[in-house]
Design a protein around this motif. Structure first.
Motif, PDB file in Angstrom:
ATOM      1  N   ARG A 147       0.836  -1.211   0.000  1.00 55.10           N
ATOM      2  CA  ARG A 147       0.000   0.000   0.000  1.00 55.10           C
ATOM      3  C   ARG A 147       0.866   1.254   0.000  1.00 55.10           C
ATOM      4  O   ARG A 147       0.553   2.240  -0.671  1.00 55.10           O
ATOM      5  CB  ARG A 147      -0.939  -0.022   1.202  1.00 55.10           C
ATOM      6  CG  ARG A 147      -2.067  -1.038   1.070  1.00 55.10           C
ATOM      7  CD  ARG A 147      -2.776  -1.262   2.373  1.00 55.10           C
ATOM      8  NE  ARG A 147      -3.297  -0.011   2.919  1.00 55.10           N
ATOM      9  CZ  ARG A 147      -3.762   0.110   4.158  1.00 55.10           C
ATOM     10  NH1 ARG A 147      -3.729  -0.928   4.982  1.00 55.10           N
ATOM     11  NH2 ARG A 147      -4.227   1.257   4.576  1.00 55.10           N
ATOM     12  N   ASP A 160       2.315   1.617  -3.506  1.00 49.74           N
ATOM     13  CA  ASP A 160       1.274   2.101  -4.420  1.00 49.74           C
ATOM     14  C   ASP A 160       1.059   3.600  -4.245  1.00 49.74           C
ATOM     15  O   ASP A 160       0.938   4.346  -5.224  1.00 49.74           O
ATOM     16  CB  ASP A 160      -0.033   1.351  -4.174  1.00 49.74           C
ATOM     17  CG  ASP A 160       0.013  -0.080  -4.689  1.00 49.74           C
ATOM     18  OD1 ASP A 160       0.912  -0.381  -5.490  1.00 49.74           O
ATOM     19  OD2 ASP A 160      -0.846  -0.882  -4.279  1.00 49.74           O
ATOM     20  N   TRP A 161       1.016   4.016  -2.975  1.00 46.16           N
ATOM     21  CA  TRP A 161       0.758   5.443  -2.705  1.00 46.16           C
ATOM     22  C   TRP A 161       1.904   6.322  -3.192  1.00 46.16           C
ATOM     23  O   TRP A 161       1.684   7.281  -3.931  1.00 46.16           O
ATOM     24  CB  TRP A 161       0.544   5.646  -1.201  1.00 46.16           C
ATOM     25  CG  TRP A 161       0.547   7.087  -0.790  1.00 46.16           C
ATOM     26  CD1 TRP A 161      -0.246   8.087  -1.301  1.00 46.16           C
ATOM     27  CD2 TRP A 161       1.398   7.704   0.181  1.00 46.16           C
ATOM     28  NE1 TRP A 161       0.062   9.288  -0.684  1.00 46.16           N
ATOM     29  CE2 TRP A 161       1.054   9.085   0.217  1.00 46.16           C
ATOM     30  CE3 TRP A 161       2.388   7.227   1.027  1.00 46.16           C
ATOM     31  CZ2 TRP A 161       1.692   9.977   1.078  1.00 46.16           C
ATOM     32  CZ3 TRP A 161       3.012   8.118   1.878  1.00 46.16           C
ATOM     33  CH2 TRP A 161       2.670   9.478   1.897  1.00 46.16           C
ATOM     34  N   GLY A 221       2.198   6.487  -6.916  1.00 47.67           N
ATOM     35  CA  GLY A 221       1.204   7.384  -7.487  1.00 47.67           C
ATOM     36  C   GLY A 221       1.574   8.845  -7.313  1.00 47.67           C
ATOM     37  O   GLY A 221       1.383   9.663  -8.217  1.00 47.67           O
ATOM     38  N   ILE A 266      -6.159   8.467   2.510  1.00 50.25           N
ATOM     39  CA  ILE A 266      -5.419   8.915   1.339  1.00 50.25           C
ATOM     40  C   ILE A 266      -5.342  10.438   1.288  1.00 50.25           C
ATOM     41  O   ILE A 266      -4.331  11.013   0.865  1.00 50.25           O
ATOM     42  CB  ILE A 266      -6.051   8.339   0.046  1.00 50.25           C
ATOM     43  CG1 ILE A 266      -5.140   8.563  -1.148  1.00 50.25           C
ATOM     44  CG2 ILE A 266      -7.437   8.914  -0.181  1.00 50.25           C
ATOM     45  CD1 ILE A 266      -3.863   7.793  -1.098  1.00 50.25           C
ATOM     46  N   ASP A 309      -0.408  11.123  -9.472  1.00 54.79           N
ATOM     47  CA  ASP A 309      -1.716  10.557  -9.164  1.00 54.79           C
ATOM     48  C   ASP A 309      -1.817  10.381  -7.653  1.00 54.79           C
ATOM     49  O   ASP A 309      -1.209   9.468  -7.083  1.00 54.79           O
ATOM     50  CB  ASP A 309      -1.889   9.218  -9.886  1.00 54.79           C
ATOM     51  CG  ASP A 309      -3.236   8.562  -9.588  1.00 54.79           C
ATOM     52  OD1 ASP A 309      -4.109   9.250  -9.012  1.00 54.79           O
ATOM     53  OD2 ASP A 309      -3.405   7.378  -9.925  1.00 54.79           O
ATOM     54  N   ASN A 358      -1.670  12.588   1.796  1.00 54.50           N
ATOM     55  CA  ASN A 358      -1.197  13.511   0.766  1.00 54.50           C
ATOM     56  C   ASN A 358      -1.121  14.949   1.274  1.00 54.50           C
ATOM     57  O   ASN A 358      -0.197  15.683   0.904  1.00 54.50           O
ATOM     58  CB  ASN A 358      -2.118  13.436  -0.454  1.00 54.50           C
ATOM     59  CG  ASN A 358      -1.867  12.200  -1.291  1.00 54.50           C
ATOM     60  OD1 ASN A 358      -0.813  12.032  -1.876  1.00 54.50           O
ATOM     61  ND2 ASN A 358      -2.835  11.305  -1.338  1.00 54.50           N
ATOM     62  N   GLY A 367      -4.519   9.672  -5.970  1.00 54.66           N
ATOM     63  CA  GLY A 367      -5.591   8.763  -5.576  1.00 54.66           C
ATOM     64  C   GLY A 367      -6.932   9.464  -5.450  1.00 54.66           C
ATOM     65  O   GLY A 367      -7.066  10.658  -5.696  1.00 54.66           O
TER      66      GLY A 367
END
Length: 317
Positions: A66, A69-70, A73, A282, A78, A286, A80
């Motif tokens: 995870r 992935d974060w 991105g 998320i 990106d 960020n 999310g």
């Protein structure tokens, strides 16, 4: 070539710090209590429904995957999708920055506009009335939290005088003057504690520089006290002031969260607060990472500004 190497080392250092910050941010937010799926569906949700939503949100995957992935991105641009708003996180942040950036810029301008004249005047006449006023202002401004100052401004200025709105933001579509008018009291609440610290730093720096030998030499050559102050004392006294201003950026950002909540401003601080309450992981990740980038960028800008204010440092950079 040497300059390129120095720039490369600094960029590498910033990248390493941001990587470490991202790991810490992800770990701390994941360790916070609360299940986003349970908050979204409510306590009466069936276990299979909760499991399906966790799988849809990717919450059932290992933490390491995870995180990768974060952060992958983020590097691609990106950020999310928000669990709560169903909107891209990047779009939410951009929308809220239209309030937070002008708010913090206005607060910084007010803090500098208050502290530099007040601190300089207090140092120019130590022990005088203005010096006493500056000391009281500095102590009170540091002791009183900005959200309490905001409440006092709402009661005394907005409700008492009716000169400013008690809260809310009309948007920039209502006109720049109307929008800035709504930001004046929040910016002042944010600026006063910063101005209190900068006033003390300015006063101490001016007094210290004014006692140096080169200032006495300038006075001996015929410069008045005021001429020596503005030509020689202030340019040298700005270095510690700029340093403190850079160090205050994190406090300015954290203060914006509280001030935006008090004045009901749709800024990025309010977004982070609401997302944390709703376990919108998320968004929180960020926004906090964005805050970290802002802090590092401001410190780098202050470091670069040193070379402008003090040419002696240019050869060492």
């Amino acid at each position: 070539m040497r300059r390129l190497k120095r720039i490369g080392r600094r960029l590498g250092g910033l990248a390493a710090v941001l990587t470490l910050a991202s790991v810490v941010i992800f770990a701390l937010i994941e360790a916070a209590p609360g299940d986003p799926a349970l908050i979204m569906l409510g306590t009466g949700a069936q276990p299979d429904t909760l499991a399906a939503l966790r799988a849809e949100l990717g919450l059932d995957r290992p933490l390491a995957l995870r995180y990768l992935d974060w952060i992958g991105g983020v590097l691609r641009g990106d950020l999310g999708m928000s669990y709560t708003y169903g909107t891209p996180v990047a779009e939410l942040i951009v929308q809220r920055l239209a309030v937070t950036l002008p708010l913090t810029a206005l607060a910084t301008a007010l803090a500098v506009a208050i502290s530099l004249p007040l601190g300089t005047w207090a140092a120019h006449r130590p022990g005088g009335g203005v010096d006493g006023l500056a000391t009281v202002f500095a102590q009170a401004g540091i002791a009183v939290p900005n959200f309490w100052i905001g409440l006092l401004l709402i009661l005394g200025v907005a409700l008492g005088l009716g000169a400013f709105p008690t809260g809310g933001f009309p948007g920039w579509d209502a006109g720049a003057g109307t929008a800035i008018h709504a930001l004046v009291l929040p910016a002042l609440a944010l600026a006063i504690p910063q101005a209190a610290v900068l006033t003390r730093v300015t006063r101490a720096a001016v007094i210290e520089i004014a006692s140096e030998d080169f200032i006495r030499t300038a006075r001996a050559k015929g410069l008045t006290r005021g001429q020596a102050l503005w030509r020689h004392t202030m340019p040298n006294a700005l270095l510690p002031v700029v340093t403190m201003l850079g160090l205050q950026i994190p406090f300015l950002i954290s203060g914006a969260v509280l001030v935006e909540t008090v004045f009901n401003l749709p800024g990025i601080g309010t977004l982070a607060y609401n997302a944390l309450a709703q376990r919108d992981l998320i968004v929180v990740q960020n926004v906090v990472l964005f805050f970290a980038v802002i802090v590092l960028a401001s410190n780098a800008a202050v470091d670069a500004l040193y070379a402008v204010l003090d040419p002696r440092l240019r050869g060492r950079r």
